[in-house]
Design an enzyme around this catalytic site. Structure first.
Site, PDB file in Angstrom:
ATOM      1  N   HIS A  55       0.830  -1.195   0.000  1.00 48.21           N
ATOM      2  CA  HIS A  55       0.000   0.000   0.000  1.00 48.21           C
ATOM      3  C   HIS A  55       0.874   1.258   0.000  1.00 48.21           C
ATOM      4  O   HIS A  55       0.449   2.321  -0.450  1.00 48.21           O
ATOM      5  CB  HIS A  55      -0.907   0.043   1.242  1.00 48.21           C
ATOM      6  CG  HIS A  55      -1.935  -1.041   1.272  1.00 48.21           C
ATOM      7  ND1 HIS A  55      -1.675  -2.283   1.772  1.00 48.21           N
ATOM      8  CD2 HIS A  55      -3.225  -1.046   0.860  1.00 48.21           C
ATOM      9  CE1 HIS A  55      -2.765  -3.039   1.671  1.00 48.21           C
ATOM     10  NE2 HIS A  55      -3.721  -2.314   1.131  1.00 48.21           N
TER      11      HIS A  55
ATOM     12  N   ASP B 283      -4.667  -6.178  -7.697  1.00 51.87           N
ATOM     13  CA  ASP B 283      -4.878  -5.556  -6.405  1.00 51.87           C
ATOM     14  C   ASP B 283      -5.163  -4.081  -6.686  1.00 51.87           C
ATOM     15  O   ASP B 283      -5.125  -3.628  -7.843  1.00 51.87           O
ATOM     16  CB  ASP B 283      -3.638  -5.744  -5.516  1.00 51.87           C
ATOM     17  CG  ASP B 283      -3.947  -5.651  -4.028  1.00 51.87           C
ATOM     18  OD1 ASP B 283      -5.024  -5.118  -3.666  1.00 51.87           O
ATOM     19  OD2 ASP B 283      -3.107  -6.083  -3.210  1.00 51.87           O
TER      20      ASP B 283
END
Length: 335
Positions: free
Chosen positions: A180, A250
């Site tokens: 992230h 993702d």
């Protein structure tokens, strides 16, 4: 109706007029919900109905990350708290049965508000020294146990009318940083990856959907994360692992990926991704992603249709109150 090869998020618990118009124009294949979108059960059901109305498809996939533990978008007071994956790995011989029951209960929660896809099971195999972004989300550190429990979770979800998405193919367990926030680079040999990381994904390669890993595997491609690597997708995900289901990215907004949102999206599709995922509901980012995403067609469309065809006509007969009591008792006895 032709769909764009995208799964998109929205900003809040209801759709704004601008969001509804954008979704009508872009016709994404599906949507994803996060905690910011979750209100009461009635509010969630109204939102899933509204999202599907924008694209005119009653079976449009609506996804959520509902693993249990720290990755659970729907929780108290309206839904139970579920344990993290590692709890099941510690249950010895009863692990698969209890994990299956927990997943069947989660499926009941999700299906009751119109959610038909869960981004689980997590099939990553963590190693000592790796970043804890996976951590207790992993079922075990033994690949065979991860596969066994992951299979039980996938089957429990499908029995409840919810499609599983295995993640993060071909493996995120060795990542030294949180994707992230940055790009993990894994320098393990291909032999080591094949003997450990790829094992659960090979065992569950028949599942309908998988989410890619934003991780560089230097043994295969020293430059591109798996999500944007034609070699990883062709030779490992489709080849060595043998997965022919729908391959989604993702989240495209994660900082592991670089460049404009159009450029990063185009790079994913050039590498062989079927569907792009953008989660945060930011309108400007979504426009860039949409500019880089193709219409769902060809092999990607075949895989998308095959995935939705795996949804049962309805969930199996299920006494949710009895099952919740049995689940709680099993966890208590195993504590």
């Amino acid at each position: 109706m032709t769909s764009r090869a995208l799964i998109l998020g929205c900003a809040g618990k209801t759709l704004s007029g601008q969001e509804a118009a954008f979704f009508r124009d872009m016709a994404p294949w599906g949507f994803i919900l996060f905690k910011r979108n979750i209100g009461t059960p009635d509010e969630v059901r109204a939102l899933t109905d509204a999202l599907r109305a924008t694209v005119g498809r009653a079976d449009a996939p609506i996804l959520i990350d509902q693993e249990g533990g720290r990755v659970q978008r729907m929780g108290p007071p309206h839904w139970p708290a579920y344990p993290a994956g590692r709890r099941f790995g510690g249950l010895n011989g009863s692990a698969a049965a209890i994990a299956h029951l927990g997943a069947r209960l989660m499926a009941h929660d999700l299906a009751s508000v119109g959610i038909n896809v869960d981004c689980a099971p997590v099939l990553d195999v963590p190693v000592a020294g790796a970043h804890d972004v996976i951590g207790d989300r992993a079922y075990d550190t033994a690949p065979g146990r991860v596969a066994e429990i992951g299979r039980a979770v996938a089957e429990g979800l499908m029995q409840g009318g919810v499609l599983p998405v295995m993640k993060h193919i071909p493996g995120h367990g060795r990542a030294g940083c949180d994707s992230h926030k940055g790009l993990p680079v894994v320098e393990a040999s291909l032999e080591a990856l094949s003997a450990q990381d790829f094992v659960p994904f090979r065992a569950l390669a028949d599942l309908p959907m998988a989410m890619s890993a934003h991780v560089v595997l230097t043994a295969l491609d020293p430059v591109h994360p798996a999500t944007q690597s034609a070699r990883v997708i062709r030779d490992v995900i489709r080849g060595a692992i043998g997965f022919d289901g729908l391959l989604m990215t993702d989240d495209l907004s994660m900082h592991a990926l670089q460049g404009t949102f159009r450029a990063r999206t185009e790079a994913c599709f050039s590498a062989g991704i079927d569907v792009g995922l953008h989660c945060n509901g930011d309108a400007d980012e979504m426009r860039g992603v949409a500019e880089g995403a193709p219409v769902l067609a060809g092999a990607a469309l075949r895989r998308a249709e095959a995935a939705l065809a795996r949804l049962p006509a309805g969930p199996d007969a299920f006494d949710v109150h009895e099952a919740r009591a049995r689940f709680a008792a099993a966890l208590s006895l195993a504590a």
